[in-house]
Design an enzyme around this catalytic site. Sequence first.
Site, PDB file in Angstrom:
ATOM      1  N   PHE A  28       0.844  -1.197   0.000  1.00 12.53           N
ATOM      2  CA  PHE A  28       0.000   0.000   0.000  1.00 12.53           C
ATOM      3  C   PHE A  28       0.885   1.255   0.000  1.00 12.53           C
ATOM      4  CE2 PHE A  28      -2.508   3.420   1.788  1.00 12.53           C
ATOM      5  CZ  PHE A  28      -3.781   3.237   1.241  1.00 12.53           C
ATOM      6  N   SER A  74     -29.850  22.519  16.390  1.00 12.14           N
ATOM      7  CA  SER A  74     -29.480  21.616  17.481  1.00 12.14           C
ATOM      8  C   SER A  74     -30.751  20.916  17.961  1.00 12.14           C
ATOM      9  CB  SER A  74     -28.825  22.407  18.600  1.00 12.14           C
ATOM     10  OG  SER A  74     -29.708  23.390  19.039  1.00 12.14           O
ATOM     11  N   LEU A  75     -30.578  20.006  18.885  1.00  8.10           N
ATOM     12  CA  LEU A  75     -31.711  19.228  19.360  1.00  8.10           C
ATOM     13  C   LEU A  75     -32.153  19.711  20.735  1.00  8.10           C
ATOM     14  CD1 LEU A  75     -30.248  15.733  18.510  1.00  8.10           C
ATOM     15  CD2 LEU A  75     -32.271  16.718  17.467  1.00  8.10           C
ATOM     16  N   GLU A 105     -30.608   6.604  17.791  1.00 10.45           N
ATOM     17  CA  GLU A 105     -29.155   6.546  17.595  1.00 10.45           C
ATOM     18  C   GLU A 105     -28.509   7.026  18.878  1.00 10.45           C
ATOM     19  OE1 GLU A 105     -28.744   9.323  14.438  1.00 10.45           O
ATOM     20  OE2 GLU A 105     -29.800   8.036  13.033  1.00 10.45           O
ATOM     21  N   LYS A 107     -26.045   9.519  20.929  1.00 14.75           N
ATOM     22  CA  LYS A 107     -25.617  10.902  20.725  1.00 14.75           C
ATOM     23  C   LYS A 107     -24.114  10.928  20.909  1.00 14.75           C
ATOM     24  CE  LYS A 107     -27.046  15.561  21.685  1.00 14.75           C
ATOM     25  NZ  LYS A 107     -25.829  16.275  22.023  1.00 14.75           N
ATOM     26  N   ASP A 109     -20.451  12.317  21.236  1.00 17.06           N
ATOM     27  CA  ASP A 109     -19.958  13.558  21.816  1.00 17.06           C
ATOM     28  C   ASP A 109     -18.702  14.004  21.077  1.00 17.06           C
ATOM     29  OD1 ASP A 109     -19.908  15.680  23.454  1.00 17.06           O
ATOM     30  OD2 ASP A 109     -19.129  14.629  25.204  1.00 17.06           O
ATOM     31  N   ARG A 128     -20.116  23.426  12.023  1.00 17.91           N
ATOM     32  CA  ARG A 128     -21.462  23.918  12.304  1.00 17.91           C
ATOM     33  C   ARG A 128     -21.485  25.440  12.419  1.00 17.91           C
ATOM     34  NH1 ARG A 128     -24.666  25.062  16.832  1.00 17.91           N
ATOM     35  NH2 ARG A 128     -26.823  24.645  16.410  1.00 17.91           N
ATOM     36  N   TYR A 216     -24.931  10.740  10.437  1.00 26.58           N
ATOM     37  CA  TYR A 216     -26.294  10.450  10.888  1.00 26.58           C
ATOM     38  C   TYR A 216     -27.396  11.234  10.178  1.00 26.58           C
ATOM     39  CZ  TYR A 216     -24.661  14.282  13.846  1.00 26.58           C
ATOM     40  OH  TYR A 216     -24.098  15.433  14.293  1.00 26.58           O
ATOM     41  N   LYS A 303     -30.493  12.768  27.495  1.00 21.18           N
ATOM     42  CA  LYS A 303     -29.127  12.821  28.008  1.00 21.18           C
ATOM     43  C   LYS A 303     -28.979  11.874  29.185  1.00 21.18           C
ATOM     44  CE  LYS A 303     -26.967  16.389  25.920  1.00 21.18           C
ATOM     45  NZ  LYS A 303     -26.274  17.358  26.667  1.00 21.18           N
ATOM     46  N   CYS A 397     -24.498  44.433  46.179  1.00 27.48           N
ATOM     47  CA  CYS A 397     -23.672  44.036  45.035  1.00 27.48           C
ATOM     48  C   CYS A 397     -22.205  43.991  45.448  1.00 27.48           C
ATOM     49  CB  CYS A 397     -23.868  45.040  43.895  1.00 27.48           C
ATOM     50  SG  CYS A 397     -22.792  44.711  42.493  1.00 27.48           S
ATOM     51  N   CYS A 400     -20.392  47.002  43.365  1.00 27.19           N
ATOM     52  CA  CYS A 400     -20.641  48.440  43.505  1.00 27.19           C
ATOM     53  C   CYS A 400     -21.376  48.786  44.799  1.00 27.19           C
ATOM     54  CB  CYS A 400     -21.402  48.970  42.292  1.00 27.19           C
ATOM     55  SG  CYS A 400     -23.100  48.396  42.223  1.00 27.19           S
ATOM     56  N   CYS A 415     -28.402  43.348  40.447  1.00 25.24           N
ATOM     57  CA  CYS A 415     -27.898  44.634  40.892  1.00 25.24           C
ATOM     58  C   CYS A 415     -28.564  45.660  39.990  1.00 25.24           C
ATOM     59  CB  CYS A 415     -26.374  44.702  40.741  1.00 25.24           C
ATOM     60  SG  CYS A 415     -25.776  46.394  40.888  1.00 25.24           S
ATOM     61  N   CYS A 421     -22.460  50.232  37.677  1.00 25.77           N
ATOM     62  CA  CYS A 421     -21.852  49.022  38.241  1.00 25.77           C
ATOM     63  C   CYS A 421     -20.824  48.487  37.229  1.00 25.77           C
ATOM     64  CB  CYS A 421     -22.942  47.983  38.517  1.00 25.77           C
ATOM     65  SG  CYS A 421     -22.284  46.444  39.151  1.00 25.77           S
TER      66      CYS A 421
HETATM   67  S1  IVH Z   1     -29.189  14.637  14.475  1.00 21.24           S
HETATM   68  C1  IVH Z   1     -31.539  18.919  13.933  1.00 21.24           C
HETATM   69  N1  IVH Z   1     -27.960  12.575  15.476  1.00 21.24           N
HETATM   70  O1  IVH Z   1     -26.030  16.674  18.657  1.00 21.24           O
HETATM   71  C2  IVH Z   1     -30.354  18.308  14.548  1.00 21.24           C
HETATM   72  N2  IVH Z   1     -27.186  14.718  16.119  1.00 21.24           N
HETATM   73  O2  IVH Z   1     -27.927  19.063  19.571  1.00 21.24           O
HETATM   74  C3  IVH Z   1     -30.079  16.974  13.946  1.00 21.24           C
HETATM   75  N3  IVH Z   1     -25.263  14.691  17.616  1.00 21.24           N
HETATM   76  O3  IVH Z   1     -25.384  19.311  16.459  1.00 21.24           O
HETATM   77  C4  IVH Z   1     -28.938  16.336  14.580  1.00 21.24           C
HETATM   78  N4  IVH Z   1     -25.064  12.501  17.744  1.00 21.24           N
HETATM   79  O4  IVH Z   1     -23.608  17.548  16.687  1.00 21.24           O
HETATM   80  C5  IVH Z   1     -28.022  13.914  15.442  1.00 21.24           C
HETATM   81  N5  IVH Z   1     -26.970  10.623  16.244  1.00 21.24           N
HETATM   82  C6  IVH Z   1     -27.021  11.949  16.211  1.00 21.24           C
HETATM   83  C7  IVH Z   1     -26.109  12.769  16.932  1.00 21.24           C
HETATM   84  C8  IVH Z   1     -26.241  14.151  16.859  1.00 21.24           C
HETATM   85  C9  IVH Z   1     -24.564  13.656  18.136  1.00 21.24           C
HETATM   86  C10 IVH Z   1     -24.992  16.111  17.895  1.00 21.24           C
HETATM   87  C11 IVH Z   1     -24.891  16.983  16.670  1.00 21.24           C
HETATM   88  C12 IVH Z   1     -25.898  18.065  16.814  1.00 21.24           C
HETATM   89  C13 IVH Z   1     -26.221  17.998  18.271  1.00 21.24           C
HETATM   90  C14 IVH Z   1     -27.684  18.351  18.440  1.00 21.24           C
END
Ligand code: IVH
Length: 677
Positions: A28, A74-75, A105, A107, A109, A128, A216, A303, A397, A400, A415, A421
Amino acid sequence: MKALTDELNYHNHLYYQKSQSEISDYEFDQKLKELEKLEAEYPELKLSYSPTSRVGGTITKDFETVVHKYRMLSLGNTYSIEELEDFDARVKKGLGTDDYEYFCELKFDGVAISLIYENGMLKRGVTRGDGTKGDDITNNVKTIRTIPLKIEKPTTDSFEVRGEVFMAKELFVELNEARVKEGEAPLANPRNTTSGTLKMQDSKIVANRKLNCYLYTYLDDTETFKTHEESIRFLEEIGFNISQTYQKCTSIKEVIDYINKWAEERHKLEVETDGVVIKVNSIDHQSELGFTAKNPRWAISYKYKAESASTVLKDISYQVGRTGAITPVAELEPVFLAGTTVKRASLHNANEIERLGVQIGDTVSVEKGGEIIPKITGVDLSKRPETSHPVQYIEFCPECGTKLVRAEGEAQHYCPNQETCPPQVLGRIEHFISRNALNIETLGPRTIKGFLSKNLISNYSDLYHLTYDQINNLQFEDIEDGEVVKRSIKEKTANNILDSIQKSKEIPFERVLFGLGIRFVGKTVAEKLAEHFSTIDKIRAASFDEIIAVHEIGDRIAESVVSFFSNPKNNEIVDSLKSSGLKMEIEEKEGAGDSLKGLTFVVSGVFDGYGRDDLKNLIKSQGGKIASSISSKTNYLVAGANMGPAKKEKAENLGIEILDEIAFNQLLEDDKNRITE
Ligand code: IVH
């Protein structure tokens, strides 16, 4: 060169995605070297999807900003099964049926990424950013070996794939061990490391970090798939890296089982995860549910409970924010938690202290969730020492000395001394000059403190009255790490500062409005208010009722706006900004009119003459409204090619007129003529 490129890409895919190899590493490498040599000799023949880009070697000085074709939202988060069941109830109600499926799925990180493919080639990798626009980090993305540079069987000319870039836990530990050996400080956690790595200028270092990526989301203009599941299986098939942890669920009960199943199992995965993402599976159902200002209504994240540690609360200090809000901060005996040493934690407000029943000297549990600042979640009463004493919440405060106030029904103490202040004055100016507001990047907190200490300014509107003579060679003192440091402004800096202040007069009205720093008026709210009222004068004349009438604006915001403009001092500042020439009215977009006023449109499918977003913008610029799903309030369905059949059926059932592209253009023309006549 093409033969070598294809062959190496094939072996790369086999090795990284399927853990198989048909040739030795040595072979390779030899082939890769041969290709590198040829590319050096004939650079004009290098293919964009060449595997040599995997090893890096490009330097990007500034990442170009790219506007996302589809916003990166975001979610919404849930932290309990009850909240999840509420979500399910909303979905059921929104769809008016209980015949729907979920797709679960994990989430991941890491760091969200958007990959744009055109004619089967990876064209761009974009971060993003603020959700609307992000940074083009294509060269760094290309080093991620599981991201295909070329797709064999794309279904459309152009599509976008989204996912999460991450560093495997094991690699992160290795990297830190190596750093410590070299005498370097260890990095905090895999996510921050991934984020830092993706923003590196030298893609060779990025390549060495061996990042990975799970995808995803699939997006295109043609609504190719009926379900999220289909799109994920398609991505899998054409060579994308999909985590094999997903599962289709037919009820919320199955979702809960999935959550429980992965609660512990997930720790065995190579990637850090912090929850589960639950998505409504059918794409038609998704569009029916639509979005709120920030989140889809068809998906949510659950979460997992964060990791926690136990330590002693030594004392409480109090911070004063830009809006005067007081935040009590726990000063802790340092404790190691989820990759970092924690010394301080937020206690939010007096109610929280009361709720926890925490006393100074107590042993407390500290948790770190997704948020950067850890929080105290409980008190171990069995360990309460005799010397412990209740918390005396401050009345004045700490900055101040003004007596604090607490409005009825509010958790936070404030305050009220907005005018003098120090952290409030400084904080408001810092907010005003920040990137998303007036973007006066040559000014920093130090210089502003200098101006304040020399009485050159007392609020942000005074910035526009600064003169060269005032600031050139200005000498002031600053405190750094407890020591007094003398500073002065040089001629060049003085000019730069004045230039960027001048330039900020070009910033659009919605950002000026955001910059004013009205409580609860964030970027999105400012945009909505600006769009609705068009001018600052109409906003300040607006009553509480007129403000809450704006789509998605609630009581709390309306009250805050009214209260801001009932203060004469604030009006004086706004008047001063106005006479300095800042933009105080929304700019009319070219071609704007109101020929479609009062009409609501749903746009679906692909069009010859317009991108779908362009078409929507055109409708909006003519005063029309866009809805994401068809209802009895819809006037027209503008239907392009490949529109989902369910939408068409629904429109027909409700007797809504369906326009093809030609009929839509006709409508636009007719209406324009009617107006001009
Ligand atoms: S779907 C409309 N799927 O979580 C948002 N997000 O708060 C659709 N993330 O910005 C996102 N795993 O960075 C989706 N299986 C998953 C995910 C995922 C991690 C993150 C992603 C997104 C944030 C949403």
